[in-house]
Write an enzyme that holds these catalytic residues in place. Structure first.
Site, PDB file in Angstrom:
ATOM      1  N   HIS A  12       0.877  -1.185   0.000  1.00 27.73           N
ATOM      2  CA  HIS A  12       0.000   0.000   0.000  1.00 27.73           C
ATOM      3  C   HIS A  12       0.905   1.223   0.000  1.00 27.73           C
ATOM      4  CE1 HIS A  12      -4.031   1.912   0.921  1.00 27.73           C
ATOM      5  NE2 HIS A  12      -3.178   2.927   0.993  1.00 27.73           N
ATOM      6  N   GLY A 170      -9.637   8.474  -1.819  1.00 27.41           N
ATOM      7  CA  GLY A 170     -10.096   9.854  -1.724  1.00 27.41           C
ATOM      8  C   GLY A 170     -11.132  10.028  -0.627  1.00 27.41           C
ATOM      9  N   HIS A 197      -9.830   1.483  -0.614  1.00 24.67           N
ATOM     10  CA  HIS A 197      -9.694   2.260   0.614  1.00 24.67           C
ATOM     11  C   HIS A 197     -11.064   2.273   1.303  1.00 24.67           C
ATOM     12  CE1 HIS A 197      -5.990   3.783  -1.191  1.00 24.67           C
ATOM     13  NE2 HIS A 197      -5.727   4.475  -0.104  1.00 24.67           N
ATOM     14  N   GLU A 200     -11.591   3.839   6.679  1.00 24.03           N
ATOM     15  CA  GLU A 200     -10.566   4.797   7.111  1.00 24.03           C
ATOM     16  C   GLU A 200     -11.261   6.025   7.685  1.00 24.03           C
ATOM     17  OE1 GLU A 200      -6.560   7.004   5.317  1.00 24.03           O
ATOM     18  OE2 GLU A 200      -8.066   6.211   3.939  1.00 24.03           O
TER      19      GLU A 200
END
Length: 333
Positions: A12, A170, A197, A200
């Site tokens: 990553h 994003g 993603h 998060e």
């Protein structure tokens, strides 16, 4: 804390989040682009996190200077090559570099497909020069909306044989995965792996959505998974990897402190979590720091750190034969 008998991986790692401050300075001068400082020392606070940012979006603004100087395809090729050089300097045997071609193209209206080609060329040349093995992951920058992501996807698909996987990154809260179902259907039809993603900035439901609706085989960050016991069980049972980035999660205020980071919990639960950098140049860290400083501070034992290193190769987007060959190469060195 790094086991030198095992392959060292970073799966990553944002190529466009690892543009050297010196390169930003060089390209700014080359293309006569106004920068916030004229010396390397003065520039660093503008392009590197020097303290904790209040949130993920604030952190991401630190990346912008790196792409603002990408005024030509040769500049894109240079930063791709330097990414491999940096990986070699860190002792990495295998790296998966992810990049958003639309984000890299935006400041100077570069052709997005041309950016993809330049990155492919730079990484190939770097691998040939430095002996690092690498794969490329295309990112769709969700923050710019569905149409912009479609442009990125089309550009990546034009070079589908050189791209290993698709990612979505994003603003997770403002642009949920549900907006990109058709994009990921096309990616899976192309035979690509999927990493997303998730968890998060948003909660466990974002991770469930990434897995169930987008087909994620791995999750980037995924720190909120610990809030859902059923999800933790599912991740472990289905061998869905978590790409943990310790320092990054502190700098973005996603996690309050290293002592609070869930990586230790992931490993104790049998989740295939690995150690990674995220945006090394912006963060001012490298993979060695993550193993030797961040991981112990997060409460990991020596054996847990070793397990995270093993997991990095286990969940890498490589065939079983490629993984075996890499293990044998490192063991024989």
């Amino acid at each position: 804390m790094i086991d030198i008998t095992l392959p060292l991986t970073d799966i990553h790692r944002h190529l466009d989040g690892n543009i050297r401050a010196q390169t930003i300075l060089d390209l700014g001068r080359q293309f006569n682009i106004a920068l916030p400082a004229k010396t390397l020392e003065a520039l660093i606070p503008h392009v590197q996190v020097t303290s904790t940012e209040p949130d993920l979006v604030s952190f991401l603004t630190k990346l912008d200077w790196g792409v603002k100087v990408l005024a030509s395809l040769d500049a894109c090729r240079r930063v791709a090559f330097e990414n491999i050089e940096d990986a070699a300097r860190n002792g990495l045997h295998y790296v998966e570099l992810r990049f958003s071609p639309g984000y890299m193209a935006m400041a100077h209206q570069l052709p997005i497909a041309g950016v993809v080609e330049a990155v492919i060329d730079g990484v190939r040349d770097g691998c040939n020069t430095f002996g690092v093995e690498a794969r490329l992951i295309g990112i769709m920058s969700r923050t710019f909306g569905e149409a912009a992501c479609l442009q990125e996807l089309d550009a990546l698909l034009a070079h589908r044989e050189k791209i290993t996987a698709l990612d979505l990154a994003g603003d997770e809260l403002g642009f949920p995965g549900s907006l990109f179902l058709s994009h990921f259907n096309r990616a899976r039809d192309a035979g690509w792996h999927i990493t997303v993603h998730a968890g998060e900035a948003a909660g466990p439901e974002s991770i469930w959505q990434a897995i169930r609706e987008l087909g994620a085989e791995r999750i980037g960050h995924g720190v909120k998974a610990v809030e859902d016991r059923a999800l933790m069980d599912f991740l472990a049972q289905q061998r869905i990897g978590i790409e943990s980035c310790l320092t990054s999660n502190i700098q973005t205020s996603t996690v309050a402190s290293l002592a609070d980071h869930p990586l230790k919990t992931f490993l104790e639960h049998g989740v295939l979590a690995s150690l990674n950098t995220d945006d090394p140049a912006v963060q001012g860290v490298d993979i060695i720091h993550e193993y030797h400083v961040a991981a112990p501070a997060a409460g990991l034992s020596r054996e847990q750190i070793r397990q995270a290193q093993i997991n990095g190769l286990e969940i890498a987007f490589l065939s079983d034969g490629e993984k075996r060959a890499l293990r044998e190469k490192v063991a024989a060195a």
